[in-house]
Design a protein around this motif. Sequence first.
Motif, PDB file in Angstrom:
ATOM      1  N   ASP A  66       0.870  -1.182   0.000  1.00 22.49           N
ATOM      2  CA  ASP A  66       0.000   0.000   0.000  1.00 22.49           C
ATOM      3  C   ASP A  66       0.902   1.226   0.000  1.00 22.49           C
ATOM      4  OD1 ASP A  66      -3.201   0.382   0.823  1.00 22.49           O
ATOM      5  OD2 ASP A  66      -1.979   2.127   1.296  1.00 22.49           O
ATOM      6  N   LEU A  67       0.315   2.372  -0.361  1.00 24.45           N
ATOM      7  CA  LEU A  67       1.067   3.627  -0.316  1.00 24.45           C
ATOM      8  C   LEU A  67       1.076   4.208   1.099  1.00 24.45           C
ATOM      9  CD1 LEU A  67       2.502   5.253  -2.492  1.00 24.45           C
ATOM     10  CD2 LEU A  67       0.389   6.523  -2.881  1.00 24.45           C
ATOM     11  N   SER A  68       0.084   3.847   1.894  1.00 24.67           N
ATOM     12  CA  SER A  68      -0.034   4.418   3.246  1.00 24.67           C
ATOM     13  C   SER A  68       0.642   3.518   4.284  1.00 24.67           C
ATOM     14  CB  SER A  68      -1.521   4.610   3.598  1.00 24.67           C
ATOM     15  OG  SER A  68      -1.700   4.615   4.990  1.00 24.67           O
ATOM     16  N   LYS A  69       1.666   4.083   4.941  1.00 22.39           N
ATOM     17  CA  LYS A  69       2.398   3.307   5.953  1.00 22.39           C
ATOM     18  C   LYS A  69       1.466   2.917   7.106  1.00 22.39           C
ATOM     19  CE  LYS A  69       5.767   4.980   8.647  1.00 22.39           C
ATOM     20  NZ  LYS A  69       6.868   5.908   8.873  1.00 22.39           N
ATOM     21  N   LYS A  70       0.555   3.835   7.464  1.00 20.07           N
ATOM     22  CA  LYS A  70      -0.303   3.552   8.625  1.00 20.07           C
ATOM     23  C   LYS A  70      -1.307   2.449   8.321  1.00 20.07           C
ATOM     24  CE  LYS A  70       0.664   7.387  11.374  1.00 20.07           C
ATOM     25  NZ  LYS A  70       0.357   8.779  11.620  1.00 20.07           N
ATOM     26  N   MET A  71      -1.794   2.387   7.077  1.00 17.05           N
ATOM     27  CA  MET A  71      -2.691   1.284   6.703  1.00 17.05           C
ATOM     28  C   MET A  71      -1.905  -0.034   6.763  1.00 17.05           C
ATOM     29  SD  MET A  71      -5.813   2.403   6.064  1.00 17.05           S
ATOM     30  CE  MET A  71      -6.920   1.834   4.796  1.00 17.05           C
ATOM     31  N   ASN A  93       3.600   1.958  -4.782  1.00 11.84           N
ATOM     32  CA  ASN A  93       2.598   2.743  -5.512  1.00 11.84           C
ATOM     33  C   ASN A  93       2.070   1.862  -6.636  1.00 11.84           C
ATOM     34  OD1 ASN A  93       1.156   4.501  -7.129  1.00 11.84           O
ATOM     35  ND2 ASN A  93       2.615   6.176  -6.866  1.00 11.84           N
ATOM     36  N   ILE A  94       0.779   1.656  -6.662  1.00 12.75           N
ATOM     37  CA  ILE A  94       0.178   0.743  -7.646  1.00 12.75           C
ATOM     38  C   ILE A  94       0.428   1.192  -9.090  1.00 12.75           C
ATOM     39  CG2 ILE A  94      -2.100   1.880  -7.610  1.00 12.75           C
ATOM     40  CD1 ILE A  94      -3.408  -0.848  -7.760  1.00 12.75           C
ATOM     41  N   THR A  95       0.696   2.481  -9.298  1.00 13.15           N
ATOM     42  CA  THR A  95       0.920   2.947 -10.672  1.00 13.15           C
ATOM     43  C   THR A  95       2.395   2.829 -11.084  1.00 13.15           C
ATOM     44  OG1 THR A  95       1.161   5.229  -9.938  1.00 13.15           O
ATOM     45  CG2 THR A  95      -1.036   4.552 -10.629  1.00 13.15           C
ATOM     46  N   ALA A  96       3.264   2.416 -10.151  1.00  9.60           N
ATOM     47  CA  ALA A  96       4.695   2.258 -10.484  1.00  9.60           C
ATOM     48  C   ALA A  96       5.257   1.144  -9.610  1.00  9.60           C
ATOM     49  CB  ALA A  96       5.442   3.568 -10.234  1.00  9.60           C
ATOM     50  N   LEU A  97       4.859  -0.082  -9.898  1.00 11.21           N
ATOM     51  CA  LEU A  97       5.293  -1.227  -9.079  1.00 11.21           C
ATOM     52  C   LEU A  97       6.778  -1.499  -9.308  1.00 11.21           C
ATOM     53  CD1 LEU A  97       2.159  -3.504  -9.641  1.00 11.21           C
ATOM     54  CD2 LEU A  97       2.745  -2.211  -7.573  1.00 11.21           C
ATOM     55  N   LYS A  98       7.453  -2.017  -8.262  1.00 10.24           N
ATOM     56  CA  LYS A  98       8.904  -2.238  -8.396  1.00 10.24           C
ATOM     57  C   LYS A  98       9.203  -3.645  -8.893  1.00 10.24           C
ATOM     58  CE  LYS A  98       9.829   0.893  -4.599  1.00 10.24           C
ATOM     59  NZ  LYS A  98       9.891   0.948  -3.138  1.00 10.24           N
ATOM     60  N   ASP A  99       8.167  -4.478  -9.010  1.00 14.34           N
ATOM     61  CA  ASP A  99       8.393  -5.899  -9.300  1.00 14.34           C
ATOM     62  C   ASP A  99       8.728  -6.122 -10.770  1.00 14.34           C
ATOM     63  OD1 ASP A  99       6.901  -7.028  -6.633  1.00 14.34           O
ATOM     64  OD2 ASP A  99       5.926  -5.273  -7.492  1.00 14.34           O
ATOM     65  N   PRO A 100       9.573  -7.139 -11.051  1.00 14.09           N
ATOM     66  CA  PRO A 100       9.839  -7.502 -12.442  1.00 14.09           C
ATOM     67  C   PRO A 100       8.569  -8.013 -13.146  1.00 14.09           C
ATOM     68  CG  PRO A 100      11.310  -8.668 -10.921  1.00 14.09           C
ATOM     69  CD  PRO A 100      10.281  -7.988 -10.094  1.00 14.09           C
ATOM     70  N   ASP A 101       8.591  -8.050 -14.474  1.00 12.59           N
ATOM     71  CA  ASP A 101       7.475  -8.607 -15.249  1.00 12.59           C
ATOM     72  C   ASP A 101       7.228 -10.054 -14.812  1.00 12.59           C
ATOM     73  OD1 ASP A 101       7.883  -6.250 -16.580  1.00 12.59           O
ATOM     74  OD2 ASP A 101       8.448  -7.153 -18.497  1.00 12.59           O
ATOM     75  N   ASN A 102       6.008 -10.517 -14.961  1.00 17.09           N
ATOM     76  CA  ASN A 102       5.649 -11.941 -14.765  1.00 17.09           C
ATOM     77  C   ASN A 102       6.088 -12.512 -13.415  1.00 17.09           C
ATOM     78  OD1 ASN A 102       4.780 -12.035 -17.560  1.00 17.09           O
ATOM     79  ND2 ASN A 102       6.968 -11.982 -18.062  1.00 17.09           N
ATOM     80  N   SER A 103       5.818 -11.784 -12.323  1.00 21.99           N
ATOM     81  CA  SER A 103       6.305 -12.219 -10.995  1.00 21.99           C
ATOM     82  C   SER A 103       5.294 -13.037 -10.192  1.00 21.99           C
ATOM     83  CB  SER A 103       6.668 -11.005 -10.138  1.00 21.99           C
ATOM     84  OG  SER A 103       7.750 -10.321 -10.660  1.00 21.99           O
ATOM     85  N   TYR A 104       3.994 -12.819 -10.403  1.00 23.93           N
ATOM     86  CA  TYR A 104       2.985 -13.356  -9.467  1.00 23.93           C
ATOM     87  C   TYR A 104       1.936 -14.221 -10.177  1.00 23.93           C
ATOM     88  CZ  TYR A 104       4.946  -9.813  -6.414  1.00 23.93           C
ATOM     89  OH  TYR A 104       5.819  -9.056  -5.661  1.00 23.93           O
TER      90      TYR A 104
END
Length: 206
Positions: A66-71, A93-104
């Motif tokens: 999530d973007l919110s630390k408190k959540m 941030n859901i609009t700029a994920l850090k994960d590589p392609d095809n991870s999940y």
Amino acid sequence: MSSFWDTFAGIYDLSQMVFNHSVNEQMCKALENEIPKGAIVLDCAAGTGMLSTAAAKNAKKVLCTDLSKKMLIQAMKKSSRLGIHNIAFAKRNITALKDPDNSYDVVIAGNVMHLLDDPEKAFSELVRVTKKGGKIILPTYVTKESGFFFKLCISVYKLLGYGGREMNTEEYLNFIAENAEKNGCYEYSTRLLLGNIPAGFAVIKK
Ligand SMILES: C[S@@+](CC[C@H](N)C(=O)[O-])C[C@H]1O[C@@H](n2cnc3c(N)ncnc32)[C@H](O)[C@@H]1O
């Protein structure tokens, strides 16, 4: 946007319980049924972890983001309280994920698309990080179809800084169909979960 959620984090679960318990229960059950045993799961904009904890029942591992630390802190406390140990937490941030392609195997983004300035970008990020043959699950409240009292509550949230856009079922279905096809995903299904604040529940196959 995240400051509203930081402020609201401590009472989010209580308000969900009071206002929309039945829809959230249906959503968790529907989600649990969509998670294959042993799946590697990413939950984006996971908030206090309602869907992460449901996914964790079948998953091997869930990354709750999530973007919110408190959540996220609330999500962490909840999973500890429930004795769930296959969830890890990270700020994303859901609009700029850090994960590589095809991870999940499964990527979840619940009740967030209507909050974003650029939901199309988020959609393509979700598809990018999902493995081929995996699925993206996008439950979203269709707040335009809630009753008068709940619309009133949403108006009060808006005065407090909530920036959500209202959607009805048709707008939700159009959003899913347009973005799934734009991202090359032609196999998708949707259903409606009825209650105080109804929700669409879409499953998109990559
Ligand atoms: C309505 S809550 C939904 C939480 C959870 N998915 C659920 O269904 O209970 C929306 C969440 O989206 C998060 N959020 C908003 N914009 C975000 C962004 N750009 N990236 C990641 N999370 C975001 C907020 O911090 C908040 O926790």
